[in-house]
Design an enzyme around this catalytic site. Structure first.
Site, PDB file in Angstrom:
ATOM      1  N   CYS A   2       0.937  -1.163   0.021  1.00  0.00           N
ATOM      2  CA  CYS A   2       0.021  -0.050  -0.109  1.00  0.00           C
ATOM      3  C   CYS A   2       1.075   1.275   0.016  1.00  0.00           C
ATOM      4  O   CYS A   2       2.033   1.350   0.539  1.00  0.00           O
ATOM      5  CB  CYS A   2      -0.994  -0.070   1.383  1.00  0.00           C
ATOM      6  SG  CYS A   2      -2.025  -1.198   1.252  1.00  0.00           S
ATOM      7  N   ARG A  16      -4.883   7.103   0.079  1.00  0.00           N
ATOM      8  CA  ARG A  16      -3.929   5.810  -0.061  1.00  0.00           C
ATOM      9  C   ARG A  16      -4.404   5.109  -1.318  1.00  0.00           C
ATOM     10  O   ARG A  16      -5.443   5.074  -1.761  1.00  0.00           O
ATOM     11  CB  ARG A  16      -3.852   5.197   1.211  1.00  0.00           C
ATOM     12  CG  ARG A  16      -5.292   4.408   1.754  1.00  0.00           C
ATOM     13  CD  ARG A  16      -5.428   2.993   1.362  1.00  0.00           C
ATOM     14  NE  ARG A  16      -4.451   2.237   2.133  1.00  0.00           N
ATOM     15  CZ  ARG A  16      -4.659   1.757   3.456  1.00  0.00           C
ATOM     16  NH1 ARG A  16      -5.872   1.937   3.923  1.00  0.00           N
ATOM     17  NH2 ARG A  16      -3.551   0.981   3.818  1.00  0.00           N
ATOM     18  N   ASN A  79       0.110  -2.508   5.766  1.00  0.00           N
ATOM     19  CA  ASN A  79       0.797  -3.745   6.299  1.00  0.00           C
ATOM     20  C   ASN A  79       2.189  -3.486   6.873  1.00  0.00           C
ATOM     21  O   ASN A  79       2.674  -2.703   6.399  1.00  0.00           O
ATOM     22  CB  ASN A  79       0.813  -4.813   5.299  1.00  0.00           C
ATOM     23  CG  ASN A  79      -0.155  -5.763   5.399  1.00  0.00           C
ATOM     24  OD1 ASN A  79      -1.074  -5.652   6.262  1.00  0.00           O
ATOM     25  ND2 ASN A  79      -0.049  -6.905   4.563  1.00  0.00           N
TER      26      ASN A  79
HETATM   27  C1  LIG Z   1      -4.234  -5.786   4.421  1.00  0.00           C
HETATM   28  C2  LIG Z   1      -4.378  -4.525   4.647  1.00  0.00           C
HETATM   29  C3  LIG Z   1      -3.087  -3.789   4.180  1.00  0.00           C
HETATM   30  C4  LIG Z   1      -2.596  -3.668   2.762  1.00  0.00           C
HETATM   31  C5  LIG Z   1      -1.478  -3.425   2.507  1.00  0.00           C
HETATM   32  O1  LIG Z   1      -0.730  -2.964   3.121  1.00  0.00           O
HETATM   33  N1  LIG Z   1      -1.108  -4.444   1.633  1.00  0.00           N
HETATM   34  C6  LIG Z   1       0.213  -4.659   1.463  1.00  0.00           C
HETATM   35  C7  LIG Z   1       0.603  -6.132   1.694  1.00  0.00           C
HETATM   36  S1  LIG Z   1       2.165  -6.336   1.653  1.00  0.00           S
HETATM   37  O2  LIG Z   1       2.989  -5.509   2.588  1.00  0.00           O
HETATM   38  O3  LIG Z   1       2.541  -6.257   0.500  1.00  0.00           O
HETATM   39  O4  LIG Z   1       2.424  -7.677   2.323  1.00  0.00           O
HETATM   40  C8  LIG Z   1      -5.112  -4.195   5.758  1.00  0.00           C
HETATM   41  C9  LIG Z   1      -5.089  -2.423   5.983  1.00  0.00           C
HETATM   42  C10 LIG Z   1      -6.361  -2.255   6.980  1.00  0.00           C
HETATM   43  C11 LIG Z   1      -6.539  -3.856   7.748  1.00  0.00           C
HETATM   44  C12 LIG Z   1      -7.830  -3.867   8.194  1.00  0.00           C
HETATM   45  C13 LIG Z   1      -8.023  -3.091   9.679  1.00  0.00           C
HETATM   46  C14 LIG Z   1      -9.273  -3.241  10.214  1.00  0.00           C
HETATM   47  C15 LIG Z   1      -9.540  -4.765  10.743  1.00  0.00           C
HETATM   48  C16 LIG Z   1      -8.259  -4.915  11.784  1.00  0.00           C
HETATM   49  C17 LIG Z   1      -8.467  -6.262  12.419  1.00  0.00           C
HETATM   50  O5  LIG Z   1      -7.329  -6.750  13.212  1.00  0.00           O
HETATM   51  C18 LIG Z   1      -8.169  -7.450  11.112  1.00  0.00           C
HETATM   52  C19 LIG Z   1      -9.429  -7.104  10.039  1.00  0.00           C
HETATM   53  C20 LIG Z   1      -9.319  -5.689   9.489  1.00  0.00           C
HETATM   54  C21 LIG Z   1     -10.495  -5.436   8.618  1.00  0.00           C
HETATM   55  C22 LIG Z   1      -8.102  -5.601   8.705  1.00  0.00           C
HETATM   56  C23 LIG Z   1      -7.708  -6.445   7.676  1.00  0.00           C
HETATM   57  C24 LIG Z   1      -6.585  -6.057   6.679  1.00  0.00           C
HETATM   58  O6  LIG Z   1      -5.320  -6.313   7.497  1.00  0.00           O
HETATM   59  C25 LIG Z   1      -6.300  -4.623   6.359  1.00  0.00           C
HETATM   60  C26 LIG Z   1      -7.206  -4.516   5.347  1.00  0.00           C
END
Ligand SMILES: C[C@H](CCC(=O)NCCS(=O)(=O)O)[C@H]1CC[C@H]2[C@@H]3CC[C@@H]4C[C@H](O)CC[C@]4(C)[C@H]3C[C@H](O)[C@]12C
Length: 324
Positions: A2, A16, A79
Site C-alpha cells: 500500500c 492511499r 501492512n
Molecule cells: C491488508 C491491509 C493492508 C494492505 C497492505 O498494506 N497491503 C500490503 C501487503 S504487503 O505489505 O505487500 O504484504 C490491511 C489494512 C487495514 C486492515 C484492516 C483494518 C481493520 C481490521 C483490523 C482487524 O485486526 C483485522 C481485520 C481488519 C478488517 C483489517 C484487515 C487487513 O489487515 C487490512 C485491510
C-alpha cells in the site's frame, strides 16, 4: 502493499492506494459523533469526532482502514508484516487493540500535535476483533495540514517518527525507508549536467534523464522512493479539481496492475482502491481497480449528530461516458 500520501495545495489532501489480493468487502463509511465505539480495555467512546473513510463492517462495527475526522486529521493503516509487535495488557497504559486505533485517535484528536499527546499513553495490545479475524500487522500514518507522523509498533516499543516526506508504504521500518532516500539525492526533474565525464560527448537523447535510476518496481522500498519523488515534484493549481487529479496521479505512480505481483494460487496483489480526502472539507473521493470514475462522499452532508453509521458499498463497475 500500500502507499499513503499527505499533500498540500491550498487545501490539505490525504489518501492511499489499497493494494492487496483480496478484500473484506470494504465500504465508504461515515461514522457520526454519537455512534458508540466500544473499546476492549477502555471505556466506550460515546461521543467523538465524526469520521469518513473506508471500513469493513463486522458485527455492525466499522473497522477503518483509513479515515479523516471532521477537524481534518487523517490516519491510514498499512501492512507491516513481520515487524509489527503487539503487547500484553499493561495496567498503567491506555490499552488499545489495533482495530480500534483509528477511531481511538481520530475520535478524540483534532491535530497531529494532540495525537502525539494521546500516543504517549497508548499500548497497542494483541487483541483480535473476533475469533475469525486476525490481528492485523499494521503501522500507521497520521497527518494534518501541518505535519505527518508514522507510528510503528516494534519489539522495543511504540515508535513515533516525524514524516517529513508525507509518504508511507510497507516494510522495512520507517527510519530505514528515510535513510534509503539518501541514495537518490542526485535525482532531479531537470535535465542533468554532464558531471560524469565532461570530456565525453554525452547526449541528452531523451527528456527525463534527471530521473534515471528512480525505481519503478513494486517493492515497498521502491514505492516509497517513487511516491516521495513524485509528490515532492508535483506541480498543480490550487483548486479542488486540479489538486484531486494531481493526488490520484501521485498515487498512480505507484499503483499495482493485476498480474505483476503473483502471490500464489492464481491470486495477484493489485490496487483495489485509491482514495483522496480533502481533509478540510471532509470530502472523500475514491476510485477502484475496475471503476476509474471518481466517486465522492461528503462527511458534512450526513447527520453528524446521529448514532448510526452510513455505509455505501464501493461502486466497482466501470462508468463509461459514451459519446454516441
Ligand atoms: C491488508 C491491509 C493492508 C494492505 C497492505 O498494506 N497491503 C500490503 C501487503 S504487503 O505489505 O505487500 O504484504 C490491511 C489494512 C487495514 C486492515 C484492516 C483494518 C481493520 C481490521 C483490523 C482487524 O485486526 C483485522 C481485520 C481488519 C478488517 C483489517 C484487515 C487487513 O489487515 C487490512 C485491510
Amino acid at each position: 502493499m500500500c502507499t499513503a500520501v499527505s499533500f498540500k495545495t491550498k487545501d490539505h489532501y490525504f489518501g492511499r492506494n489499497f493494494d492487496f489480493d483480496f478484500s473484506y468487502s470494504e465500504q465508504a463509511v461515515i461514522t457520526p459523533r454519537e455512534f458508540e465505539f466500544k473499546l476492549r480495555e477502555l471505556s466506550a467512546l460515546k461521543k467523538h469526532y465524526a469520521l469518513v473513510g473506508i471500513a469493513a463492517i463486522f458485527d455492525d462495527v466499522p473497522l477503518y482502514y483509513d479515515a479523516v475526522n471532521e477537524y481534518g486529521l487523517g490516519m491510514a493503516g498499512l501492512n507491516f508484516e513481520g515487524n509489527a509487535v503487539f503487547n500484553e495488557i499493561d495496567p498503567n497504559m491506555d490499552n488499545v487493540a489495533p482495530y480500534e486505533f483509528i477511531p481511538y485517535i481520530l475520535g478524540q484528536c483534532k491535530t497531529v500535535a494532540e495525537a502525539r499527546v494521546l500516543l504517549e499513553k497508548v499500548n497497542l495490545v494483541n487483541l483480535a476483533f473476533s475469533d475469525n479475524l486476525p490481528v492485523a500487522s499494521l503501522h500507521w500514518i497520521i497527518a494534518d495540514k501541518d505535519e505527518s507522523i508514522v507510528v510503528e509498533p516494534l519489539a522495543d516499543g511504540l515508535k513515533i517518527y516525524d514524516d517529513p516526506v508525507g509518504v508511507l508504504t510497507n516494510n522495512p521500518t520507517f527510519d530505514r525507508q528515510l535513510f534509503n532516500l539518501n541514495n537518490y539525492r542526485g535525482l532531479s526533474a531537470k535535465t542533468p549536467e554532464n558531471t560524469f565525464d565532461p570530456n565525453a560527448d554525452l547526449d541528452v537523447y531523451s527528456r527525463g534523464m534527471g530521473t534515471l535510476g528512480l525505481p519503478g518496481d513494486l517493492t515497498s522500498s521502491s514505492r516509497f522512493v517513487k511516491a516521495t519523488f513524485t509528490r515532492a515534484h508535483s506541480v498543480c493549481d490550487d483548486d479542488e479539481n486540479s489538486s484531486v487529479s494531481q493526488f490520484f496521479h501521485i498515487l498512480g505512480s505507484v499503483a499495482q496492475q493485476k498480474g505483476c505481483c503473483d502471490v500464489g494460487n492464481d491470486e495477484y496483489e493489485y490496487t483495489i482502491y485509491s482514495n483522496c480526502y480533502n481533509t478540510e472539507t471532509g470530502v472523500m473521493y475514491y476510485r477502484t481497480y475496475y471503476n476509474s470514475q471518481l466517486t465522492a462522499l461528503d462527511l458534512r452532508k450526513a447527520d453528524l449528530d446521529s448514532d448510526k453509521y452510513v455505509a455505501f458499498p464501493l461502486i466497482e463497475t466501470q462508468q463509461i461516458n459514451h459519446l454516441n
